[in-house]
Design a protein around this motif. Structure first.
Motif, PDB file in Angstrom:
ATOM      1  N   LEU A  17      10.669  -9.470   2.573  1.00 27.46           N
ATOM      2  CA  LEU A  17      11.047  -8.926   1.221  1.00 27.46           C
ATOM      3  C   LEU A  17      12.297  -9.371   0.913  1.00 27.46           C
ATOM      4  O   LEU A  17      12.843  -9.296  -0.108  1.00 27.46           O
ATOM      5  CB  LEU A  17      10.744  -7.461   1.205  1.00 27.46           C
ATOM      6  N   TYR A  40       0.524  -8.906   3.676  1.00 33.85           N
ATOM      7  CA  TYR A  40       2.056  -8.647   3.278  1.00 33.85           C
ATOM      8  C   TYR A  40       1.928  -7.558   1.981  1.00 33.85           C
ATOM      9  O   TYR A  40       1.547  -8.237   0.748  1.00 33.85           O
ATOM     10  CB  TYR A  40       2.920  -9.820   2.798  1.00 33.85           C
ATOM     11  N   ASP A  41       1.888  -6.345   2.182  1.00 36.70           N
ATOM     12  CA  ASP A  41       1.563  -5.363   1.116  1.00 36.70           C
ATOM     13  C   ASP A  41       2.648  -5.428   0.095  1.00 36.70           C
ATOM     14  O   ASP A  41       2.377  -5.229  -1.017  1.00 36.70           O
ATOM     15  CB  ASP A  41       1.674  -3.876   1.613  1.00 36.70           C
ATOM     16  N   TYR A  42       3.766  -6.057   0.029  1.00 35.24           N
ATOM     17  CA  TYR A  42       4.543  -5.806  -0.783  1.00 35.24           C
ATOM     18  C   TYR A  42       4.663  -7.015  -1.774  1.00 35.24           C
ATOM     19  O   TYR A  42       5.104  -7.060  -3.000  1.00 35.24           O
ATOM     20  CB  TYR A  42       6.098  -6.137  -0.417  1.00 35.24           C
ATOM     21  N   ALA A  44       1.671  -8.015  -3.188  1.00 35.60           N
ATOM     22  CA  ALA A  44       0.776  -7.299  -4.308  1.00 35.60           C
ATOM     23  C   ALA A  44       1.318  -6.202  -5.181  1.00 35.60           C
ATOM     24  O   ALA A  44       1.513  -6.058  -6.295  1.00 35.60           O
ATOM     25  CB  ALA A  44      -0.612  -6.820  -3.778  1.00 35.60           C
ATOM     26  N   ALA A  45       2.446  -5.340  -4.436  1.00 31.47           N
ATOM     27  CA  ALA A  45       3.000  -4.386  -5.015  1.00 31.47           C
ATOM     28  C   ALA A  45       4.266  -4.817  -6.123  1.00 31.47           C
ATOM     29  O   ALA A  45       4.492  -4.151  -7.317  1.00 31.47           O
ATOM     30  CB  ALA A  45       3.870  -3.396  -3.966  1.00 31.47           C
ATOM     31  N   GLY A  46       4.714  -6.109  -5.812  1.00 32.04           N
ATOM     32  CA  GLY A  46       5.726  -6.742  -6.825  1.00 32.04           C
ATOM     33  C   GLY A  46       5.146  -7.690  -7.711  1.00 32.04           C
ATOM     34  O   GLY A  46       6.033  -8.260  -8.098  1.00 32.04           O
ATOM     35  N   SER A  47       3.897  -7.891  -7.611  1.00 31.67           N
ATOM     36  CA  SER A  47       3.235  -8.838  -8.388  1.00 31.67           C
ATOM     37  C   SER A  47       3.787 -10.297  -8.199  1.00 31.67           C
ATOM     38  O   SER A  47       4.092 -10.984  -9.094  1.00 31.67           O
ATOM     39  CB  SER A  47       3.285  -8.487 -10.060  1.00 31.67           C
TER      40      SER A  47
END
Length: 431
Positions: A17, A40-42, A44-47
């Motif tokens: 990130l 990497y969950d971030y 999807a969270a950050g498009s």
């Protein structure tokens, strides 16, 4: 006009990130190539744009990058690995294929093999512990006898202290050798085993960019005979003369290994004969190190690395001078994590820059004797070393957790026994 894009090969989650945010600050559109973007969950969270591709398949990566060039202006290619140097070898090959700035892949691959690295450093006269390479238990035993116990025994290829152990006697040596030969460690395990003299003394490390030393920090480890990092601090407490010796040896390593492009990290032990090189990592360290360097010196190593990647001029000048330190949270037992809290209270302490927990309640805790044993970290910074250490300790004291040990074999047998109803108790029957 095509959008300027930066292609990032997947690597260690701790710095991914940070690379993405640094790219965006430089006006670049980050595109992540990963075998499994969902981990990497971030993303999807950050498009964020992520493409599923086998990052071990160079031809597949070349095809994907070629397709992206039809839509984007590819400004550079790099990886956000904080542990796996092989990512940078692949990056170097891609950069050469597309005529972009990047590391020498041959140099990276030579450095990834710790025995080859040792040979190149020895040829250049770099101070190191005595070492031998072994392929079986007999060779390990004879090598340890030649060097003299205690010795460090580890895979010839790997990172993150995976499979690294201090063997203090013949029994520990035999036990760990059997573990390695069975393919025990999962981080870059190799049937080739490196046996090294145990260099005793404080641990420090130099972080470089190009042919400049930008930071020198110190670290401490715990959980012997394994090496689990407990904390790190920048700058290391060294005299000017000691700092110069570290810098001089670091530059000798870069020349010997042909690592004059991009970031590198050199680990030392300061022994009775001065600094000896434990390992050279041809990459920017992951985890807390980039943040600590930025807090201590005002240099953002990730942003400056990306400037080099896209062919822009970097700025490695120090903007300020502080002491920045990290403390890692390490459990003392295996089991199920019942709860963990105090992070919000710790984060509210003035001088605390970051509190991060890696686990959630009900997570199984299975210690492996390496970096994977840590369950969180705290970062603090202030103008003085004493103040930073005091802030850090106050924050650490606020974090607490509970772990229920796994049931012993006897308890498992007892729980597996058929349950007999008490006298008069009705046993329900499912139809």
């Amino acid at each position: 006009m095509a959008t300027r894009a930066l292609i990032l090969l997947e690597g260690h989650r701790s710095v991914g990130l940070l690379y993405i945010k640094a790219a965006q600050r430089l006006g670049l559109h980050p595109i992540i190539l990963a075998a499994d973007p969902a981990q990497y969950d971030y993303l999807a969270a950050g498009s964020l744009e992520a493409i599923r591709v086998d990052t071990d398949d160079l031809d597949a990566l070349i095809r994907e990058c070629s397709q992206l060039r039809a839509t984007y202006d590819i400004a550079g290619i790099t990886g956000f690995s904080g542990l796996d140097e092989s990512i940078y070898a692949t990056v170097g090959k891609l950069c050469r294929h597309f005529d972009l700035p990047g590391p020498n892949p041959t140099s990276i691959e030579q450095c990834c093999d710790k025995f080859t690295q040792r040979q190149l450093l020895a040829a250049a006269g770099v101070p190191m512990p005595a070492y031998r390479l072994a392929a079986d238990a007999t060779e390990v035993e004879s090598s340890a006898t030649e060097i003299g116990l205690p010795v460090i025994v580890k895979p010839a290829v790997g990172s993150g202290s995976c499979g690294v152990r201090l063997c203090r006697n013949a029994d520990e040596l035999a036990e760990h050798t059997a573990f390695l030969l069975s393919g025990g460690p999962t981080c870059g395990s190799s049937p080739r085993i490196l046996i090294e003299e145990f260099a005793q003394g404080p641990q420090c490390s130099a972080d470089t960019m190009g042919n400049e030393v930008i930071a020198v920090g110190a670290a401490d480890f715990d959980c012997p005979p394994h090496f689990v990092v407990r904390g790190s601090i920048f700058p290391a407490l060294l005299t000017d003369r000691e700092h110069k010796r570290i810098a001089d040896v670091s530059l000798s390593c870069l020349r010997a290994l042909d690592l004059a492009w991009g970031p590198a990290n050199i680990e030392f032990r300061w022994t009775e004969r001065g600094p000896v090189v434990i390992e050279v990592n041809p990459r920017l360290p992951g985890w807390t190190t980039p943040r600590l360097i930025q807090l201590a010196y005002g240099i953002d190593p990730i942003a400056e690395h990306l400037k080099l990647v896209i062919g822009e001029e970097w700025d490695l000048r120090r903007k300020h001078s502080q002491t920045a330190a990290a403390r890692f949270l390490v459990p003392d037992r295996d089991g199920i994590l019942d709860w963990i809290d105090g992070d919000s209270r710790a984060a509210a302490i003035p001088g605390v820059a970051e509190v991060k927990l890696y686990v959630e309640p009900k997570t199984p805790i299975i210690r492996k004797g390496d970096f994977r044993d840590t369950i969180g970290h705290i970062i603090a910074a202030s103008p003085s070393r004493a103040e930073t250490e005091a802030i850090l300790q106050r924050a650490v004291d606020l974090i607490s957790w509970s772990i229920t040990p796994f049931p012993t074999l006897g308890e498992q047998k007892q729980s597996a026994a058929p349950h007999l109803p008490a006298p008069g108790q009705v046993t329900p029957v499912n139809g």
